[in-house]
Design an enzyme around this catalytic site. Structure first.
Site, short mmCIF file in Angstrom:
data_model
loop_
_atom_site.label_atom_id
_atom_site.label_comp_id
_atom_site.label_asym_id
_atom_site.label_seq_id
_atom_site.Cartn_x
_atom_site.Cartn_y
_atom_site.Cartn_z
N ASN A 42 3.08 4.95 0.33
CA ASN A 42 2.85 4.52 -1.05
C ASN A 42 2.48 5.71 -1.91
OD1 ASN A 42 0.36 4.63 0.38
ND2 ASN A 42 -0.63 3.27 -1.09
N GLU A 44 0.88 6.31 -5.87
CA GLU A 44 0.32 5.62 -7.03
C GLU A 44 0.50 6.45 -8.29
OE1 GLU A 44 -3.68 4.61 -5.72
OE2 GLU A 44 -2.86 3.03 -4.42
N CYS A 53 5.21 0.93 -3.40
CA CYS A 53 4.72 0.63 -2.05
C CYS A 53 5.45 1.48 -1.00
CB CYS A 53 4.96 -0.84 -1.70
SG CYS A 53 3.94 -1.99 -2.63
N GLU A 55 6.75 0.50 1.77
CA GLU A 55 7.96 -0.17 2.27
C GLU A 55 9.15 0.11 1.36
OE1 GLU A 55 4.96 -1.37 1.76
OE2 GLU A 55 4.51 -3.11 3.00
N CYS A 86 3.84 -6.75 0.86
CA CYS A 86 3.59 -7.60 -0.31
C CYS A 86 4.85 -8.43 -0.61
CB CYS A 86 3.18 -6.76 -1.51
SG CYS A 86 4.55 -5.87 -2.29
N CYS A 89 7.94 -6.45 -1.82
CA CYS A 89 8.63 -5.71 -0.75
C CYS A 89 9.40 -6.66 0.18
CB CYS A 89 7.63 -4.87 0.04
SG CYS A 89 7.02 -3.45 -0.90
N1 THU Z 1 0.78 -1.22 -0.90
C1 THU Z 1 1.84 -0.86 -0.12
O1 THU Z 1 2.18 0.32 -0.02
N2 THU Z 1 2.51 -1.85 0.53
C2 THU Z 1 2.20 -3.18 0.47
O2 THU Z 1 2.93 -4.02 0.99
C3 THU Z 1 0.97 -3.60 -0.20
C4 THU Z 1 0.32 -2.58 -1.08
C5 THU Z 1 0.05 -0.16 -1.61
C6 THU Z 1 0.18 -0.21 -3.11
C7 THU Z 1 -1.09 0.47 -3.55
O3 THU Z 1 -0.87 1.87 -3.58
C8 THU Z 1 -2.08 0.16 -2.45
O4 THU Z 1 -1.34 -0.26 -1.34
C9 THU Z 1 -3.09 -0.92 -2.81
O5 THU Z 1 -2.47 -2.07 -3.27
#
Ligand code: THU
Length: 127
Positions: A42, A44, A53, A55, A86, A89
């Site tokens: 991930n 940000e 994300c 994935e 999530c 994804c």
């Molecule tokens: N995140 C992911 O990388 N994958 C997911 O399926 C759920 C959330 C990341 C996004 C964000 O950077 C952090 O986790 C918190 O939500």
């Protein structure tokens, strides 16, 4: 299929997570029907909604390499046991499911846990 190698790559990818806002690191590794594997973490952004994300990052790398048929994905976070993808994804995974019901691999205290995308996203929207 031994998914331990796929999970190891997801763990490695999580170490490159750029998550200064949530401090929630995630790594993912997709396995395609070709046998190729693609990692993602991930990353940000100060404009929070721009966050990508792990994935979707891994899926994007697979698609960029011409690999559009995913058979499995391993997901790992050091912050959460049994870290599942999530909803967004899950929908993106469904776009690239090829002929297989994608296996979703997570890590628990008891070891690797395997679910399928159809379990996690029943009745999904597809064109
Ligand atoms: N995140 C992911 O990388 N994958 C997911 O399926 C759920 C959330 C990341 C996004 C964000 O950077 C952090 O986790 C918190 O939500």
């Amino acid at each position: 299929m031994d998914y331990n190698q796929l999970m190891e790559k997801a763990i490695e990818a999580s170490k490159n997570s750029y998550s200064p806002y949530s401090h929630f690191a995630v790594g993912a590794c997709v396995l395609c029907e070709s046998g190729n594997m693609y990692e993602g973490c991930n990353f940000e952004n100060a404009s929070f909604g721009m966050t990508i994300c792990a994935e979707r990052n891994a899926i994007g790398t697979a698609v960029t390499s011409g690999d559009r048929n995913i058979s499995a994905i391993a997901i790992y976070s050091p912050n959460m046991e049994d870290c599942l993808p999530c909803g967004a994804c899950r929908q993106v995974l469904a776009e690239f499911d090829g002929d297989t019901d994608i296996s979703i691999i997570t890590k628990t205290q008891d070891g690797i846990k395997i679910r399928t995308l159809s379990e996690l996203l029943p009745g999904c929207f597809k064109l």
